[in-house]
Design an enzyme around this catalytic site. Sequence first.
Site, short mmCIF file in Angstrom:
data_model
loop_
_atom_site.label_atom_id
_atom_site.label_comp_id
_atom_site.label_asym_id
_atom_site.label_seq_id
_atom_site.Cartn_x
_atom_site.Cartn_y
_atom_site.Cartn_z
N CYS A 267 -2.37 -8.84 -4.74
CA CYS A 267 -2.47 -7.52 -4.53
C CYS A 267 -2.59 -7.09 -2.86
O CYS A 267 -3.34 -7.56 -2.15
CB CYS A 267 -3.50 -7.35 -4.62
N ALA A 268 -2.03 -7.48 -2.00
CA ALA A 268 -0.95 -7.39 -0.66
C ALA A 268 -0.88 -6.44 0.04
O ALA A 268 -1.52 -6.23 1.48
CB ALA A 268 0.20 -8.03 -0.09
N ALA A 269 -0.79 -4.89 -0.17
CA ALA A 269 -0.59 -4.09 0.47
C ALA A 269 -2.13 -2.98 0.35
O ALA A 269 -3.08 -3.78 -0.30
CB ALA A 269 0.22 -2.88 -0.37
N PRO A 270 -1.82 -2.85 2.40
CA PRO A 270 -1.43 -2.69 2.93
C PRO A 270 -1.00 -3.71 4.06
O PRO A 270 0.27 -3.31 4.86
CB PRO A 270 -1.60 -0.94 4.18
N GLY A 271 -1.14 -4.76 3.58
CA GLY A 271 -1.76 -6.40 4.04
C GLY A 271 -1.69 -6.51 5.15
O GLY A 271 -1.42 -7.33 6.10
N LYS A 273 -4.56 -8.45 4.96
CA LYS A 273 -5.28 -10.31 4.60
C LYS A 273 -3.90 -10.88 4.80
O LYS A 273 -4.13 -12.15 5.25
CB LYS A 273 -5.97 -10.29 3.26
N ASP A 289 2.91 -6.51 -4.35
CA ASP A 289 2.27 -5.09 -4.34
C ASP A 289 2.93 -3.99 -5.50
O ASP A 289 3.91 -4.95 -5.78
CB ASP A 289 2.25 -4.71 -3.07
N ASP A 315 5.05 -6.19 -10.59
CA ASP A 315 3.56 -6.02 -11.46
C ASP A 315 2.92 -7.83 -11.03
O ASP A 315 4.01 -8.23 -11.70
CB ASP A 315 3.31 -5.86 -12.54
N CYS A 387 -13.47 -5.09 -3.09
CA CYS A 387 -14.47 -4.28 -1.74
C CYS A 387 -15.66 -3.16 -2.79
O CYS A 387 -14.92 -2.15 -2.78
CB CYS A 387 -13.29 -4.07 -0.88
C1 LIG Z 1 -7.70 -3.63 -2.58
S1 LIG Z 1 -6.11 -2.93 -2.91
C2 LIG Z 1 -4.97 -4.27 -1.65
C3 LIG Z 1 -5.70 -4.56 -0.02
C4 LIG Z 1 -4.66 -5.95 0.95
N1 LIG Z 1 -4.98 -7.14 0.51
C5 LIG Z 1 -5.24 -5.45 2.37
O1 LIG Z 1 -6.19 -6.07 2.63
O2 LIG Z 1 -4.15 -5.26 2.93
C6 LIG Z 1 -5.23 -3.36 -4.11
C7 LIG Z 1 -4.15 -3.50 -4.26
O3 LIG Z 1 -3.62 -3.97 -5.49
C8 LIG Z 1 -2.31 -2.98 -6.10
N2 LIG Z 1 -2.16 -3.24 -7.53
C9 LIG Z 1 -2.93 -3.25 -8.56
N3 LIG Z 1 -2.01 -3.42 -9.71
C10 LIG Z 1 -1.28 -4.51 -9.04
C11 LIG Z 1 -0.54 -4.99 -10.39
N4 LIG Z 1 -0.33 -5.16 -11.28
N5 LIG Z 1 0.18 -6.14 -8.93
C12 LIG Z 1 0.33 -5.83 -8.23
N6 LIG Z 1 -0.40 -5.27 -6.97
C13 LIG Z 1 -1.36 -4.19 -7.79
C14 LIG Z 1 -2.35 -2.06 -5.49
O4 LIG Z 1 -0.99 -1.26 -4.94
C15 LIG Z 1 -3.15 -2.27 -4.25
O5 LIG Z 1 -2.44 -2.46 -3.00
#
Ligand SMILES: C[S@@+](CC[C@H](N)C(=O)[O-])C[C@H]1O[C@@H](n2cnc3c(N)ncnc32)[C@H](O)[C@@H]1O
Length: 451
Positions: A267-271, A273, A289, A315, A387
């Site tokens: 679940c990478a966005a906005p990137g 990590k 993401d 997903d 978080c």
């Molecule tokens: C906590 S944020 C991630 C922050 C990111 N790891 C960073 O360090 O910048 C959670 C992310 O999970 C994504 N997300 C939620 N459900 C998802 C799914 N089923 N598959 C992929 N991404 C998902 C959301 O769009 C959101 O960007």
Amino acid sequence: MRQAHSEELAPLAPPLWRQLQACAGALQMVLEGKNHSHALAAVAPALRPAAQALLFAVLRHWETTQAVRDLLVKRAPSAPVNALLCTGLGLQLLGADAMYPVHTLVSQLVEAAKHHPKTRAQASFINACVRRFLREEKTLMNQALQGLSAQWNFPLWWIKRVQRDYPNDWQSILQASQQAAPLSLRVNRRKIGRDALQQQWAEQGMLADAVGEDGLVLRQAKPVQAIEGFAQGWCSVQDTAAQLAVPLLIKGLQVRHGDRLKVLDACAAPGGKTAHLLEYADAEVWALDIDVQRCERIQENLQRLGLQAKVVCADVADTPTWWTGQLFDAILLDAPCTASGIVRRHPDIPLLRRESDLPALVKQQKRLLDALWPLLAPGGRMVYCTCSVFRDEGQYQIDSFLARNTRAVLRPSPGHLMPSRAANPSGLLDNAVNSFDGFFYAVLEQRNADV
Ligand SMILES: C[S@@+](CC[C@H](N)C(=O)[O-])C[C@H]1O[C@@H](n2cnc3c(N)ncnc32)[C@H](O)[C@@H]1O
């Protein structure tokens, strides 16, 4: 040591009544369900830093402000009048921390009301309310602070949950969550050493404290564009608790096949990590993401830092749509959550979250964990993090995962990290200055098939 904060006012601010109007406009959007970034994006750029400082101050006193407003007002005012009145009352509550002398604030608030068509007719009403608060502050505050929500500035359900999860530390956790956060940065070790950058900044009078493996926390916050090296990709904004994810995932991990680690950032966005992973290790990183626009943010961030990952919008639990069948050495699952640990930087969260959001998020976290675990190579490692300070999204989620996956082993893990000194027994980070967000980390390993 004094921590300066990222939302402090710019020295050449526009007139206060315009800042108050901008803050009230953003507050109205938050009250309509928009997050603060979205609401502040609608504010003119010249007013934005000041509007953010005021908005954050008001949001950190939101429950008290509402309680006081309810004592002053018989009938609900229109949305724009309510937002401006609450802006004034919220800032009046700052007391000794007030950004402006209280009489200036009151007269500028009335000025703000007169300068807007949707509040003009109610300028005297707003004036009467805030002046009555000045006259009767003690009595009104005594009445307003009867309720737990007004005392702690969190919704009642949230307070009860933190009380239940942390019977000994709940007060310090709630209190620390309402403090402003310092500006924490992660140094891009591929471009410059942390000590060298710290030294370079110090020579320019910009002092920063080293935290964790790659972190520098500024003593006096600045807009990022004014930080030397930011545009060149030498550093990124990232809370120091969030900076633990990558070392926990990668340290000591052996390459099993080929010449590089194969890592999934699920679940990478906005990137944030993803970038840290690429700075830290020589790895092939898949960054997934579900959100198309947020995937674009991953690309932008990686570009600034000079890094590359395979970015896929999908997903992540729907594996047939994206997975090639090759197992990963490491998986980072930074799962969607209530974000109850990052209220310092997002003081709109308690206002926007509903108690009913939690079960849906817990279900989603479970779905992601169960879908991704089979993608891990034997002997591989998964870091699950959120978080959040709520145990349902952390410890209890992992307890139930371990109960249904007997091949999963929990390595020594930080568990719940708190934005307060009292509740951080892990010793992983020095929280003497309350300098990190609330987070949960579990480090899981897949037992080898022959064990
Ligand atoms: C906590 S944020 C991630 C922050 C990111 N790891 C960073 O360090 O910048 C959670 C992310 O999970 C994504 N997300 C939620 N459900 C998802 C799914 N089923 N598959 C992929 N991404 C998902 C959301 O769009 C959101 O960007």
